[in-house]
Design a protein around this motif. Sequence first.
Motif, PDB file in Angstrom:
ATOM      1  N   VAL A 126     -11.136 -17.372   9.310  1.00 47.50           N
ATOM      2  CA  VAL A 126      -9.949 -17.117  10.106  1.00 47.50           C
ATOM      3  C   VAL A 126      -9.472 -18.426  10.624  1.00 47.50           C
ATOM      4  O   VAL A 126      -8.490 -19.069  10.604  1.00 47.50           O
ATOM      5  CB  VAL A 126     -10.118 -15.711  10.907  1.00 47.50           C
ATOM      6  N   GLU A 127     -10.467 -18.972  11.372  1.00 45.58           N
ATOM      7  CA  GLU A 127     -10.248 -20.154  11.981  1.00 45.58           C
ATOM      8  C   GLU A 127     -10.073 -21.141  11.136  1.00 45.58           C
ATOM      9  O   GLU A 127      -8.924 -22.311  11.273  1.00 45.58           O
ATOM     10  CB  GLU A 127     -11.593 -20.812  12.836  1.00 45.58           C
ATOM     11  N   ALA A 128     -10.765 -21.431   9.954  1.00 41.46           N
ATOM     12  CA  ALA A 128     -10.354 -22.318   9.086  1.00 41.46           C
ATOM     13  C   ALA A 128      -9.008 -22.370   8.384  1.00 41.46           C
ATOM     14  O   ALA A 128      -8.116 -23.216   8.312  1.00 41.46           O
ATOM     15  CB  ALA A 128     -11.326 -22.300   8.003  1.00 41.46           C
TER      16      ALA A 128
ATOM     17  N   ILE B  66      -6.182 -12.674   6.891  1.00 38.31           N
ATOM     18  CA  ILE B  66      -5.196 -13.969   6.703  1.00 38.31           C
ATOM     19  C   ILE B  66      -3.929 -13.776   7.821  1.00 38.31           C
ATOM     20  O   ILE B  66      -3.629 -14.525   8.721  1.00 38.31           O
ATOM     21  CB  ILE B  66      -4.479 -13.825   5.531  1.00 38.31           C
ATOM     22  N   ALA B  67      -3.574 -12.424   8.191  1.00 39.79           N
ATOM     23  CA  ALA B  67      -2.560 -12.194   9.412  1.00 39.79           C
ATOM     24  C   ALA B  67      -3.351 -12.586  10.693  1.00 39.79           C
ATOM     25  O   ALA B  67      -2.200 -13.182  11.340  1.00 39.79           O
ATOM     26  CB  ALA B  67      -2.065 -10.743   9.370  1.00 39.79           C
TER      27      ALA B  67
ATOM     28  N   GLN C 216      -3.110 -16.461  15.135  1.00 40.45           N
ATOM     29  CA  GLN C 216      -3.690 -17.691  15.801  1.00 40.45           C
ATOM     30  C   GLN C 216      -2.866 -18.937  15.902  1.00 40.45           C
ATOM     31  O   GLN C 216      -2.771 -19.454  16.521  1.00 40.45           O
ATOM     32  CB  GLN C 216      -5.209 -17.796  15.504  1.00 40.45           C
ATOM     33  N   ALA C 217      -2.583 -19.256  14.661  1.00 38.73           N
ATOM     34  CA  ALA C 217      -1.756 -20.390  14.443  1.00 38.73           C
ATOM     35  C   ALA C 217      -0.632 -20.630  15.157  1.00 38.73           C
ATOM     36  O   ALA C 217      -0.021 -21.636  15.860  1.00 38.73           O
ATOM     37  CB  ALA C 217      -1.456 -20.671  13.057  1.00 38.73           C
TER      38      ALA C 217
ATOM     39  N   ILE D 230       0.604 -22.974  18.384  1.00 36.16           N
ATOM     40  CA  ILE D 230       1.908 -23.677  18.429  1.00 36.16           C
ATOM     41  C   ILE D 230       2.579 -23.298  19.847  1.00 36.16           C
ATOM     42  O   ILE D 230       3.053 -24.408  20.477  1.00 36.16           O
ATOM     43  CB  ILE D 230       2.714 -23.336  17.265  1.00 36.16           C
ATOM     44  N   ALA D 231       2.620 -22.150  20.191  1.00 36.80           N
ATOM     45  CA  ALA D 231       3.138 -21.728  21.486  1.00 36.80           C
ATOM     46  C   ALA D 231       2.363 -22.579  22.608  1.00 36.80           C
ATOM     47  O   ALA D 231       3.067 -22.948  23.352  1.00 36.80           O
ATOM     48  CB  ALA D 231       3.242 -20.311  21.347  1.00 36.80           C
ATOM     49  N   SER D 232       1.150 -22.474  22.536  1.00 32.71           N
ATOM     50  CA  SER D 232       0.466 -23.124  24.030  1.00 32.71           C
ATOM     51  C   SER D 232       0.526 -24.378  23.821  1.00 32.71           C
ATOM     52  O   SER D 232       0.541 -25.112  24.805  1.00 32.71           O
ATOM     53  CB  SER D 232      -1.102 -22.602  23.742  1.00 32.71           C
ATOM     54  N   THR D 233       0.603 -25.065  22.514  1.00 31.03           N
ATOM     55  CA  THR D 233       0.658 -26.682  22.751  1.00 31.03           C
ATOM     56  C   THR D 233       2.045 -27.038  22.968  1.00 31.03           C
ATOM     57  O   THR D 233       2.232 -28.088  23.849  1.00 31.03           O
ATOM     58  CB  THR D 233       0.324 -27.487  21.386  1.00 31.03           C
TER      59      THR D 233
END
Length: 98
Positions: A46-48, A79-80, A85-86, A90-93
């Motif tokens: 999932v992280e990968a 996958i979802a 998480q992606a 993006i939102a946090s960065t």
Amino acid sequence: MANSSRSAQFLMESRLADAARGTAEDCFELGVAYSCGTGGMPIDLVEAHKWFNLAALKGSDEGQTMRAEIAEEMTAREIAQAQRQARAWIASTQLRAA
């Protein structure tokens, strides 16, 4: 064994800091680390997938290829989860940059 765990944790923290700066290569390297268990880290598809997805969004052809390869080993739910998480990353960065 504890030394190996600390070393792996340091490696991952360093790579996370690099990824926060936002290069496709840094995101790709995190994807590889999580997909292969680099430095004694547990394999986490999932992280990968999340990191390969972020690399692909930044223009990495390798990230796109690896994301597709590991997706074949994942469930639709995993996958979802990786995609959520992606988006959260993006939102946090973006919030930190503002």
